[in-house]
Design a protein around this motif. Structure first.
Motif, PDB file in Angstrom:
ATOM      1  N   LYS A 888    -138.227   9.235 -24.804  1.00 11.23           N
ATOM      2  CA  LYS A 888    -137.964   8.286 -25.881  1.00 11.23           C
ATOM      3  C   LYS A 888    -138.991   7.160 -25.867  1.00 11.23           C
ATOM      4  CE  LYS A 888    -134.331   5.238 -27.640  1.00 11.23           C
ATOM      5  NZ  LYS A 888    -132.937   4.745 -27.434  1.00 11.23           N
ATOM      6  N   HIS A 889    -139.322   6.660 -24.646  1.00  6.79           N
ATOM      7  CA  HIS A 889    -140.299   5.583 -24.537  1.00  6.79           C
ATOM      8  C   HIS A 889    -141.729   6.067 -24.819  1.00  6.79           C
ATOM      9  CE1 HIS A 889    -137.518   2.537 -23.293  1.00  6.79           C
ATOM     10  NE2 HIS A 889    -137.119   3.235 -22.227  1.00  6.79           N
ATOM     11  N   LEU A 890    -142.011   7.343 -24.501  1.00  9.06           N
ATOM     12  CA  LEU A 890    -143.368   7.870 -24.705  1.00  9.06           C
ATOM     13  C   LEU A 890    -143.620   8.347 -26.128  1.00  9.06           C
ATOM     14  CD1 LEU A 890    -143.966   9.908 -21.421  1.00  9.06           C
ATOM     15  CD2 LEU A 890    -144.921   7.673 -22.044  1.00  9.06           C
ATOM     16  N   LYS A 891    -142.552   8.517 -26.900  1.00  9.62           N
ATOM     17  CA  LYS A 891    -142.725   9.058 -28.249  1.00  9.62           C
ATOM     18  C   LYS A 891    -143.629   8.203 -29.114  1.00  9.62           C
ATOM     19  CE  LYS A 891    -140.069  11.005 -32.061  1.00  9.62           C
ATOM     20  NZ  LYS A 891    -138.716  11.255 -32.607  1.00  9.62           N
ATOM     21  N   PRO A 892    -143.488   6.860 -29.124  1.00  6.09           N
ATOM     22  CA  PRO A 892    -144.435   6.051 -29.943  1.00  6.09           C
ATOM     23  C   PRO A 892    -145.877   6.213 -29.504  1.00  6.09           C
ATOM     24  CG  PRO A 892    -142.515   4.754 -29.304  1.00  6.09           C
ATOM     25  CD  PRO A 892    -142.448   6.020 -28.520  1.00  6.09           C
ATOM     26  N   ILE A 893    -146.094   6.334 -28.199  1.00  6.68           N
ATOM     27  CA  ILE A 893    -147.463   6.496 -27.695  1.00  6.68           C
ATOM     28  C   ILE A 893    -148.042   7.824 -28.147  1.00  6.68           C
ATOM     29  CG2 ILE A 893    -148.869   6.606 -25.602  1.00  6.68           C
ATOM     30  CD1 ILE A 893    -146.819   4.856 -24.241  1.00  6.68           C
ATOM     31  N   VAL A 894    -147.215   8.883 -28.105  1.00 10.12           N
ATOM     32  CA  VAL A 894    -147.677  10.205 -28.550  1.00 10.12           C
ATOM     33  C   VAL A 894    -148.044  10.167 -30.036  1.00 10.12           C
ATOM     34  CG1 VAL A 894    -146.984  12.596 -28.879  1.00 10.12           C
ATOM     35  CG2 VAL A 894    -146.372  11.397 -26.767  1.00 10.12           C
ATOM     36  N   ASN A 895    -147.219   9.480 -30.824  1.00 11.40           N
ATOM     37  CA  ASN A 895    -147.508   9.390 -32.263  1.00 11.40           C
ATOM     38  C   ASN A 895    -148.818   8.647 -32.522  1.00 11.40           C
ATOM     39  OD1 ASN A 895    -145.158  10.740 -32.843  1.00 11.40           O
ATOM     40  ND2 ASN A 895    -143.930   8.856 -33.096  1.00 11.40           N
ATOM     41  N   ASP A 908    -154.836   1.794 -30.498  1.00  9.03           N
ATOM     42  CA  ASP A 908    -154.166   0.490 -30.351  1.00  9.03           C
ATOM     43  C   ASP A 908    -152.752   0.747 -29.833  1.00  9.03           C
ATOM     44  OD1 ASP A 908    -153.489  -2.111 -30.397  1.00  9.03           O
ATOM     45  OD2 ASP A 908    -153.202  -2.236 -32.583  1.00  9.03           O
ATOM     46  N   LEU A 909    -152.611   0.807 -28.500  1.00  8.72           N
ATOM     47  CA  LEU A 909    -151.306   1.117 -27.887  1.00  8.72           C
ATOM     48  C   LEU A 909    -150.363  -0.073 -27.995  1.00  8.72           C
ATOM     49  CD1 LEU A 909    -152.462   3.013 -24.687  1.00  8.72           C
ATOM     50  CD2 LEU A 909    -151.672   3.986 -26.860  1.00  8.72           C
TER      51      LEU A 909
END
Length: 911
Positions: A888-895, A908-909
């Motif tokens: 769940k926490h890594l999903k924004p980074i993957v996107n 831009d992380l």
């Protein structure tokens, strides 16, 4: 111990002092940092400020909605988790208004603090007395989740998928189980400590039912005992207990789940089944209400298990009563016992008597002093080992069922009383971090030393009281010997019982009654002393507090209840000398001899009086008093009003259970356990009486706890604490005491020595082994001319003509022998036989106990499998929950990375 009465006893040392004249009395200021209340990371619980408290609105006052059995707020949605009761200060007299207003300020601040912490409150006035106000407390879902994590409460994660093993008693269990229409069976789950971040891993089917009522009450009490009622700078004063002691609140209690009325007869008769669980649910305390019948839900089966072991030998014993021993036959024979003149048993006032006058007591003695009693004593020594070992197994099942298998000391929160005194810093040897403690090492040593010294002083006081009772026995025997017969002769209506009311019997009965009264009085005094000492020692956790108090109370009770029995069993009649040279106690009183029938009869009398009197007094104190108080209260209230009364007011009218209520249930069972095991060789009926008492009392206690007392606050505990090693110690001591009673108090060994050695050549004249002539061989001869002037009887019976000798109980050479009045060879044979008997019996029984302990595992195999399965599932489910959380926490980074690949732009992380 329950926690429902903590407000009444445990906070005695921290109690608020109220001045009746209205002057304010300051409390002892304590600087209490917030972290001392949590025991976990401060991120779990919010921090508060005085401004937030001032901004909170007052508690909403509502009218009763005429639903007498409702357990909810007026909206019917929010469950009542706790109830606080106080008297409205605005309706008090004007001259005491200042004191009342101070209480009101503290109460309002306390209630505001509860609301700041997330609790919801609703107030209602009493239906019967408009001065009394009930504040109902509700814990919302988010607050429950927070404190469930703080308290490490274990909650369901998956239904138990292991097959249930059946026992040989399964068919009997089904016959004794309640109907499923009355009590629905509970679904068994695997559980894990609750964590809010992993709530999806838990079986949350219905939020309203996820936390059982006992869990909710426990969490509510945790908050109440740590909420502030006054803050002055860095000084914080807290706890519902102090407010109760100071009169700010009249009571604080959770509600019973169901009211048992007369029309609910099927539930009343089943009260022992699950309303004893007044804690409700799986997470009840693993403390036994009755040691011999551990779980009320299966009490019928457990009664039969215990009863089977007791009743079988009892039937054999009853049949044995019809057998007349050779001893009593010779004593009652007019040609034997009717011709043996016995020496006086006291100085001057006592006179000569015929042996056959003890015929009745001799017949009674054969009931207990026989080989069957020896077999039964050995059986009981082995039974107690089996009982304790099977209790360990059953306790392991309860630990798993009630989720206390891995109940660690680190999980148990400190007592509020301990936290309030934390003013010193030290480095924790485990975490190597600073922590607050209430005392230094030196001060702790001083506190423990003072407590130990006080305990020893009170034990010495008990021994002094026993010495006083011994002095009474000596003086009373002398008085009864000189006056009792004369008074009985003058009272014609007492002629039928004059043969039974002997000086020895009168002395024994009156001394037993006096001993019982002294025991009860000292119990009341020492209870307060033990609590004061334990409070002074300031244990950290509730478990440490209970264990410390348990050891003190049991040590006192052991000396208090058993010391007189030990005196009769092992000291009375042992050092009396002989008629010409008696032994004097304190240089004045002639050491008392045993009853003509033997000291075993006196020991039985003592046990009967103390055990029976204790059972009667306990029932009066525990059952009759609360019932009478509630009856009077109900009668008065009915006269005043016929209105519908809400549930919280119905429970308020019940009696408070008290902080030591459940503690005394344990103590009662352990003391009874001691009577049954330590002295069973002298009182074989004790197990039967204890069994009958427990069968009745377990039902009475279920009725009492659910209908006469307010509900207790449930607490978490892994086992029965300090009671377990106490029971083990009593079981070990029981082997020695029964062996010594059989050897030194009964006549079994002298009879065996006579039968095998002194009835035949070279010491006897009989061609074969026999008991014939035992009475004559066990009595020594004394020449009455050797009486001293201090001990020679003043009067002689009318039949005492031309008699120059008398007999006494001992093994000594006769007058005229070169070693006259010294112990003869028979005596040394008997001593050697007694010592050999004790050594052999103890070694055989202890070896048997050791083998049984080794062979019987403490934890059943099925429970071990369930524990391993639960650990495995917990690891798997929580691991999956962690993976989902990480995903769940890594999903924004993957996107973001995916968008970067599509646009070929800079990354831009979000962090």
């Amino acid at each position: 111990m329950s926690a429902d009465g903590d407000a009444e006893v445990m906070m005695g040392s921290l109690a608020d002092e109220e001045d009746t004249a209205g002057d304010e009395v300051e409390f002892e200021d304590q600087q209490v940092p917030m972290e001392t209340f949590v025991g976990v990371s401060g991120e779990l619980l919010p921090t508060f400020s005085a401004a937030e408290h001032d901004a909170m609105p007052p508690v909403e006052m509502t009218e009763f909605n005429n639903q007498p059995d409702s357990l909810f707020f007026n909206d019917g949605q929010r469950r009542i988790d706790f109830v606080l009761v106080y008297e409205d200060e605005d309706k008090k007299e004007f001259e005491k208004r200042y004191t009342f207003q101070r209480r009101k300020r503290r109460r309002e601040f306390f209630e505001a603090d509860l609301m700041v912490r997330g609790l919801e409150l609703e107030a209602s006035r009493s239906v019967l007395d408009d001065k009394v106000v009930f504040v109902k407390v509700h814990m919302p879902w988010e607050v429950l989740c927070t404190y469930a994590e703080v308290l490490h409460i274990k909650l369901p994660i998956q239904p138990n998928d292991l097959s249930q093993s059946s026992s040989p008693f399964s068919w009997l269990t089904k016959l004794c189980e309640p109907s499923k229409d009355v009590i629905q069976p509970e679904v068994d789950y695997f559980t894990a400590p609750f964590e809010k971040d992993r709530i999806d891993s838990f079986c949350v089917k219905d939020r309203a039912q996820f936390f059982a009522p006992d869990m909710r009450s426990r969490m509510a009490y945790y908050v109440l005992s740590r909420a502030y009622y006054e803050v002055r700078g860095d000084v914080k004063k807290f706890g519902i207990n102090k407010l109760l002691d100071g009169g700010v609140y009249k009571a604080a209690f959770p509600l019973h789940d169901k009211v048992l009325r007369r029309k609910d007869r099927h539930l009343l008769c089943m009260a022992g089944l699950l309303h004893v669980h007044a804690g409700g649910g799986r997470h009840r305390r693993t403390r036994m209400f009755h040691l011999w019948i551990p779980d009320p839900a299966h009490q019928h089966l457990e009664v039969r298990r215990v009863g089977g072991k007791v009743m079988g030998p009892r039937m054999w014993q009853i049949k044995h009563l019809a057998i007349v021993s050779p001893n009593s036959k010779e004593v009652c024979d007019p040609l034997i016992g009717g011709r043996i003149v016995m020496c006086p048993q006291c100085d001057k006032e006592c006179t000569y008597w015929m042996l056959n006058s003890t015929c009745d007591s001799s017949k009674k003695l054969c009931i207990f002093d026989n080989f069957g009693t020896l077999v039964f004593a050995v059986f009981m020594s082995i039974w107690v080992t089996l009982f304790l070992e099977f209790w360990k197994r059953y306790q392991a099942e309860l630990e798993y069922e009630w989720d206390t298998v891995q109940f660690l000391e680190q999980e148990e929160q400190p007592r509020p009383e301990y936290e309030a005194k934390c003013c010193h810093e030290r480095i924790n040897p485990i975490t190597k971090e600073k922590e607050k403690v209430p005392y230094t090492s030196c001060e702790k040593c001083l506190r423990v030393s003072c407590g130990a010294g006080t305990v020893l002083f009170w034990v010495a006081l008990i021994i002094a009281s026993i010495v006083g009772i011994i002095v009474y026995r000596l003086a009373a025997f002398f008085t009864f010997s000189s006056n009792l017969r004369k008074e009985l002769k003058e009272l014609k209506e007492l002629q039928p019982i004059k043969e039974y009311v002997t000086p020895q019997m009168a002395t024994s009965v009156t001394a037993s009654v006096i001993s019982f009264v002294v025991i009860m009085v000292l119990n009341i005094l020492y209870e307060r002393v033990a609590i004061w000492i334990t409070d002074f020692e300031l244990p950290r956790t509730r478990t440490e507090y209970e264990n410390s108090l348990t050891l003190k109370m049991f040590l006192f009770q052991f000396v208090n209840y058993y010391s007189s029995c030990f005196y009769i069993a092992f000291f009375k009649g042992k050092l009396v000398g002989f008629p010409g040279k008696p032994v004097y106690w304190l240089g004045t009183y002639r050491n008392e001899e045993c009853d003509p029938g033997g000291c075993l009869i006196e020991l039985t009398t003592q046990l009967t009086v103390i055990m029976g009197g204790k059972a009667i007094w306990n029932n009066i104190q525990e059952v009759l008093f609360p019932w009478v108080k509630n009856l009077i209260s109900r009668c008065c209230k009915r006269v005043r009003s016929e209105k519908v009364i809400p549930r919280w007011e119905q429970d308020f009218q019940l009696q408070a259970y008290g902080a030591l209520g459940l503690f005394y249930e344990y103590l009662e069972m352990v003391i009874q356990f001691g009577f049954v095991t330590l002295f069973v060789a002298s009182f074989p009926l004790a197990p039967l009486l204890a069994f009958l008492n427990n069968v009745v009392e377990i039902r009475v206690d279920a009725w009492k706890i659910t209908t006469q007392f307010r509900r207790m606050v449930p607490e978490k505990a892994q086992d029965i604490g300090a009671w377990q090693p106490i029971l083990q110690a009593v079981a070990i001591l029981a082997v020695a005491t029964n062996a010594m009673i059989t050897a030194f108090t009964s006549d079994m060994i002298p009879r065996l020595v006579y039968y095998w050695s002194f009835s035949v050549f070279p010491y006897g004249d009989h061609p074969n082994h026999t008991m014939e002539g035992y009475i004559n061989g066990s009595l020594s001869v004394f020449d009455i001319r050797n009486f001293s002037t201090e001990s020679e009887p003043l009067t002689k019976p009318y039949w005492f003509q031309n008699i120059t000798t008398c007999r006494y109980r001992d093994f000594r050479y006769p007058p005229g022998h070169p070693w006259e009045y010294q112990h003869n060879i028979y005596y040394w044979h008997v001593i050697a036989a007694k010592l050999a008997f004790i050594i052999v019996l103890e070694h055989v029984v202890y070896l048997t106990k050791f083998i049984l302990c080794y062979m019987i595992p403490d934890v059943p195999l099925a429970v071990k499998e369930k524990i391993k399965r639960e650990k495995y599932l917990t690891q798997v489910i929580l691991h999956e929950a962690n993976l989902k959380l990480v995903s769940k926490h890594l999903k924004p980074i993957v996107n973001i990375l995916k968008e970067h690949e599509d646009k070929d732009s800079e990354i831009d992380l979000p962090f």
